[in-house]
Design a protein around this motif. Structure first.
Motif, short mmCIF file in Angstrom:
data_model
loop_
_atom_site.label_atom_id
_atom_site.label_comp_id
_atom_site.label_asym_id
_atom_site.label_seq_id
_atom_site.Cartn_x
_atom_site.Cartn_y
_atom_site.Cartn_z
N ILE A 125 -19.54 53.14 -6.99
CA ILE A 125 -18.96 52.24 -7.58
C ILE A 125 -19.54 52.05 -9.07
O ILE A 125 -20.79 52.24 -9.43
CB ILE A 125 -19.65 50.87 -6.95
N LYS A 126 -18.56 52.10 -9.81
CA LYS A 126 -18.92 52.17 -11.31
C LYS A 126 -19.68 50.87 -11.76
O LYS A 126 -19.43 49.96 -11.41
CB LYS A 126 -17.24 51.91 -12.06
N CYS B 289 -22.46 50.42 -10.81
CA CYS B 289 -23.55 50.14 -9.58
C CYS B 289 -24.51 51.10 -9.36
O CYS B 289 -24.40 52.03 -9.97
CB CYS B 289 -22.77 49.46 -8.40
N ARG C 275 -17.75 57.17 -8.80
CA ARG C 275 -16.88 56.48 -9.40
C ARG C 275 -15.47 56.19 -8.97
O ARG C 275 -14.36 56.32 -9.70
CB ARG C 275 -16.75 56.78 -11.09
N PHE D 76 -14.74 53.70 -6.82
CA PHE D 76 -14.74 52.17 -6.55
C PHE D 76 -14.99 51.71 -7.99
O PHE D 76 -15.93 51.92 -8.85
CB PHE D 76 -15.81 51.77 -5.51
N MET D 77 -14.62 50.56 -8.18
CA MET D 77 -14.70 49.67 -9.24
C MET D 77 -14.49 48.16 -8.91
O MET D 77 -13.69 47.86 -8.13
CB MET D 77 -14.17 50.22 -10.67
N VAL D 78 -15.37 47.34 -9.76
CA VAL D 78 -15.19 45.91 -9.71
C VAL D 78 -14.21 45.50 -10.88
O VAL D 78 -14.49 45.90 -11.96
CB VAL D 78 -16.40 45.28 -9.64
N PRO E 245 -25.30 50.86 -2.80
CA PRO E 245 -24.54 51.36 -1.92
C PRO E 245 -25.14 52.43 -1.04
O PRO E 245 -26.10 52.92 -1.36
CB PRO E 245 -23.32 52.12 -2.51
N CYS F 141 -9.90 46.40 -1.75
CA CYS F 141 -10.69 46.73 -0.31
C CYS F 141 -11.02 45.21 0.34
O CYS F 141 -11.67 45.27 1.21
CB CYS F 141 -12.02 46.93 -1.15
N LEU G 279 -13.15 44.19 -5.40
CA LEU G 279 -13.46 45.76 -5.27
C LEU G 279 -12.15 46.61 -4.82
O LEU G 279 -11.63 46.32 -4.15
CB LEU G 279 -14.27 45.97 -4.25
N LEU H 75 -10.59 50.69 -5.02
CA LEU H 75 -10.77 52.08 -4.38
C LEU H 75 -9.85 52.96 -5.18
O LEU H 75 -8.59 52.69 -5.06
CB LEU H 75 -10.87 52.19 -2.96
#
Length: 343
Positions: free
Chosen positions: A66-67, A69, A92, A94-96, A118, A167, A188, A190
């Motif tokens: 996750i970007k 995280c 990277r 996933f990102m929020v 994660p 997600c 979130l 993907l």
């Protein structure tokens, strides 16, 4: 003047015309030859070398699914077109993002993102997220990818649109509660593709070797970042309080070379994989966030120290540490493998 000489009907017009034509032909030959030379030189510079020299070995490997995280430390990973991967644990991807406009958020503005940890199951198809004060939550990565044909929407990375898969509500609420103390506001997403889909960012076009194929999944610039233990030690030797390697968010840590030797490497080989050094890794305010506490340094360290001695021409006051690479030969790398550079 030249046209008058060529059009002259005087007694010397034939020799003059010959001389001029020979001179023009010579100039054209020189120009053509130089153009061919530059073309050959350009192609040669983008071709991996035949000779290599060992400079060290891989001492640590990390993937950041996750970007912004936390990282997942691994013993080996596959080098893919979009970055390091072990199954569906991919760097990277996933990102929020903000729920209202789909723009991404990072640890620059939300430093506690680094506390979102994660973890993946044994098959690397299911991701579990944990964070202080929160119950764990599971994200079914395989299921999301299998349904991605109907769930793709548009988000953005540095104002560049990118197709992603949402997600779901449960993890959106979980992240919103932890990062915003609200029940909504964040999602979130993907990245569902196996190859890069974005062009080089405009502010990165000063780096001539950086191409669209290096942009990775949801990365800022490239899909691979390498730094050495000696470079980290040099920085820490100038700080009142040392920082861990994870604070610089590299994928590959190398033991053996002198501090900052990686700045000058043009080509890197690890096992069967080959990388091109395409740009130095520029450092921003995120560098000041501790991966252990999720807090910014009140002294703006280590960024302040880096600015004092790690700037490069053309990059202003933005310091650099580590090298960002584009992969040119895919494969798998593991801890302890020799690291070689092109001669």
């Amino acid at each position: 003047m030249l046209s008058k000489l060529l059009e002259s009907d005087g007694p010397n017009w034939v020799p003059v015309r010959r001389v001029v034509c020979v001179a023009v032909g010579a100039c054209l030959a020189v120009a053509t030859g130089y153009g061919v030379y530059r073309l050959i030189q350009h192609r040669a510079s983008n071709r991996p070398p035949r000779e290599w020299q060992r400079v060290g070995e891989v001492s640590d490997l990390w993937i950041y699914p996750i970007k912004s995280c936390a990282a997942v430390r691994v013993r080996q990973f596959d080098c893919t077109a979009i970055g390091p991967a072990v199954g569906l644990l991919r760097d990277r991807t996933f990102m929020v993002v903000r729920s209202d406009d789909g723009t991404f958020i990072t640890g620059r503005s939300h430093p506690t993102m680094v506390l979102v940890q994660p973890a993946f199951d044994a098959d690397y198809e299911q991701m579990t997220l944990s964070a202080p004060g929160m119950l764990d939550i599971v994200v079914e990565v395989r299921r999301l990818l299998e349904g991605s044909q109907v769930g793709v929407g548009t988000t953005s990375v540095w104002d560049q649109p990118v197709a992603t898969v949402d997600c779901g509500e449960e993890v959106a609420r979980w992240l919103s509660r932890f990062l915003l103390s609200e029940d909504f506001g964040l999602r979130l997403v993907l990245y569902p593709h196996d190859g890069p889909t974005r062009p080089v960012r405009p502010n990165n076009r000063i780096h001539a070797l950086l191409t669209a194929r290096d942009s990775g999944a949801l990365h800022d610039a490239t899909s691979y970042m390498l730094m050495s233990e000696a470079s980290l030690a040099d920085v820490n030797g100038r700080l009142e309080r040392s920082v861990p390697a994870l604070q610089f968010r590299a994928n590959i840590l190398v033991k053996g070379p002198a501090a900052f030797a990686e700045d000058d490497w043009k080509w890197v080989r690890i096992g069967s994989t080959i990388y091109r050094n395409v740009k130095p890794c520029t450092r921003c305010l995120f560098t000041n966030v501790s991966p252990e506490t999720g807090q910014r340094s009140p002294d703006q360290e280590p960024l302040t120290t880096l600015r004092a001695y790690r700037t490069k021409p053309g990059l202003g006051q933005t310091p650099v540490l580590g090298t960002q690479m584009g992969v040119r030969a895919l494969g798998t790398i593991a801890l302890g493998e020799p690291v070689l550079v092109g001669i």
